[in-house]
Design a protein around this motif. Structure first.
Motif, mmCIF file in Angstrom:
data_model
loop_
_atom_site.group_PDB
_atom_site.id
_atom_site.type_symbol
_atom_site.label_atom_id
_atom_site.label_comp_id
_atom_site.label_asym_id
_atom_site.label_seq_id
_atom_site.Cartn_x
_atom_site.Cartn_y
_atom_site.Cartn_z
ATOM 1 N N SER A 1 57.711 74.006 -21.363
ATOM 2 C CA SER A 1 56.731 73.492 -20.397
ATOM 3 C C SER A 1 56.287 74.573 -19.420
ATOM 4 N N LEU A 2 57.030 75.691 -19.408
ATOM 5 C CA LEU A 2 56.737 76.771 -18.461
ATOM 6 C C LEU A 2 56.089 77.976 -19.111
ATOM 7 N N SER B 1 54.016 86.457 -18.633
ATOM 8 C CA SER B 1 54.839 85.578 -17.802
ATOM 9 C C SER B 1 56.011 86.367 -17.228
ATOM 10 N N ILE B 2 56.381 86.015 -15.997
ATOM 11 C CA ILE B 2 57.512 86.655 -15.323
ATOM 12 C C ILE B 2 58.542 85.599 -14.958
ATOM 13 N N ILE B 3 59.792 85.888 -15.256
ATOM 14 C CA ILE B 3 60.918 85.089 -14.762
ATOM 15 C C ILE B 3 61.619 85.941 -13.713
ATOM 16 N N SER B 4 61.624 85.478 -12.486
ATOM 17 C CA SER B 4 62.174 86.238 -11.364
ATOM 18 C C SER B 4 63.607 85.802 -11.109
ATOM 19 N N PRO C 1 54.762 84.265 -11.088
ATOM 20 C CA PRO C 1 55.966 84.057 -11.903
ATOM 21 C C PRO C 1 56.113 82.587 -12.283
ATOM 22 N N LYS C 2 56.616 82.340 -13.493
ATOM 23 C CA LYS C 2 56.708 80.971 -13.997
ATOM 24 C C LYS C 2 58.003 80.273 -13.585
ATOM 25 N N LEU D 1 67.295 77.087 -8.858
ATOM 26 C CA LEU D 1 66.177 77.290 -9.773
ATOM 27 C C LEU D 1 64.974 76.498 -9.277
ATOM 28 N N SER D 2 63.781 77.063 -9.453
ATOM 29 C CA SER D 2 62.575 76.342 -9.059
ATOM 30 C C SER D 2 61.344 77.026 -9.635
ATOM 31 N N LYS D 3 60.245 76.300 -9.663
ATOM 32 C CA LYS D 3 58.944 76.866 -9.983
ATOM 33 C C LYS D 3 58.207 77.252 -8.705
ATOM 34 N N ASP D 4 58.761 76.883 -7.551
ATOM 35 C CA ASP D 4 58.145 77.122 -6.241
ATOM 36 C C ASP D 4 59.050 78.057 -5.440
#
Length: 379
Positions: free
Chosen positions: A34-35, A144-147, A201-202, A230-233
């Protein structure tokens, strides 16, 4: 308006089933598909501030980083690389990754180091504070970036977490130069927010199992917080971090600037806290994960809002100070100083000495000191 979700995962140690817990945590956010699309080029961006061993709590722990890579690989994501641009003027990405243990994890899962040795100029005309960034090539090429950040204190912004982690995408010495262009906590935070809005970032993952308190982000002390967030925000995530250490999020310039710019929310009524056992309130989260004794600056936000009006009163502002009993005269603070003519002089055994009339209070010297000899002193 859809509320922002922040997942809290209790982890008593780095051997406490991190992979399984993070896998469940990501599912609470809707799952990776979904991300991020399977065909996208993904950059996993940890905190690699310097070449420091995991026990120092300076960099993202390899157990958390490795869990992210494992989850990606097991879900069929093949176009993955990793990297960061260290702040240290004497340390490259490869060395930082090796000493921190991240290189071993990347090799285990077949994830290469991205190109962090070349720069790409990226225009961002929508930026309110910054409209062009000099980014590392691997960042510019990512879809896409995962931080994957670290829970730490910060001399300039009070804390460094999800939002601030993206500054490591800026190419090498351009990070230090950014401090001269955005010389106070408010303008620097606004620039960081523009960078986040550009990069988008996603997913944000915060390693708070062992955090850093005190003289962060490199000279503080490890402290157990026993949590992964963890979060998308990123604004919501950093807001939760702030609340867990009894810091008013309104005293965190990156949170305030992020909310004002629409990057995310620090309104607790618009944040949902999720755990594997269900939704919890902020009060419950603080009871379970909070640390009232966490050593962090809790200054009034009026101070940083007024910083742009006070360049002529520098002597009355906070400033970096050196503990001469710890200083070895290595000169790294002088190399890290972004000011023309240097605001601090050291090297060849000569201990650090400041010219506070030149000092812009960016704390690059404090951040890079390998001996923990520099700290922020309140005036």
């Amino acid at each position: 308006m859809k509320k922002s979700e922040v997942v809290l995962l209790h982890c008593s140690s780095y051997e406490d089933g991190i992979y399984e817990k993070m896998k469940a945590g990501i599912e609470l956010l809707g799952g990776l598909p979904s991300l991020i699309g399977k065909d996208e080029n993904i950059l996993v961006k940890p905190n690699l501030l310097s070449a420091a061993s995991p026990d120092k709590a300076i960099t993202t722990h390899p157990a958390v980083f490795g869990a992210v890579l494992r989850i990606l690989k097991e879900n069929g994501y093949s176009n993955v690389c990793y990297g960061d641009s260290p702040g240290s003027p004497v340390c490259g990405t490869e060395k930082a990754a090796a000493v921190s243990g991240l290189a071993d994890e990347a090799e285990k899962y077949g994830v290469p180091l991205g190109n962090f040795s070349e720069a790409v100029s990226c225009k961002y005309p929508q930026g309110k504070k910054c409209r062009e960034f000099m980014l590392c090539k691997a960042v510019a090429e990512a879809d896409s970036i995962i931080s994957v950040c670290k829970m730490k204190t910060h001399a300039l912004e009070n804390i460094t977490g999800a939002i601030k982690n993206q500054y490591g995408t800026v190419f090498q010495a351009n990070k230090a130069l950014g401090h001269t262009k955005y010389p106070n906590s408010k303008s620097f935070a606004e620039m960081i927010v523009d960078l986040n809005l550009f990069l988008k970032p996603k997913l944000f993952v915060m390693d708070g199992i062992i955090a850093m308190e005190g003289n962060g982000p490199a000279s503080g002390d490890p402290v157990p917080m026993s949590v992964i967030l963890l979060s998308k925000d990123p604004v919501a995530l950093d807001t939760v971090f702030a609340r867990l250490v009894y810091l008013d999020p309104a005293n965190v310039p990156t949170c305030v600037s992020g909310m004002n710019a629409g990057l995310g929310t620090m309104d607790e009524k618009q944040i949902v806290l999720l755990t594997p056992d269900g939704e919890i309130s902020f009060e419950e989260a603080v009871r379970k994960f909070g640390n009232q004794k966490f050593d962090v600056k809790r200054k009034n936000p009026k101070f940083w809002r007024a910083e742009i009006l006070l360049p002529f009163r520098k002597r009355k502002r906070d400033r970096p100070v050196v503990d001469l009993s710890k200083c070895i005269g290595c000169g790294i603070c002088q190399k890290a100083c972004p000011v023309d003519g240097k605001a601090v002089h050291s090297g060849n055994g000569k201990k650090a000495e400041y010219d506070y009339n030149k000092c812009i209070r960016c704390y690059c010297c404090q951040e890079m000191c390998p001996e923990k000899a520099i700290s922020r002193a309140e005036r």
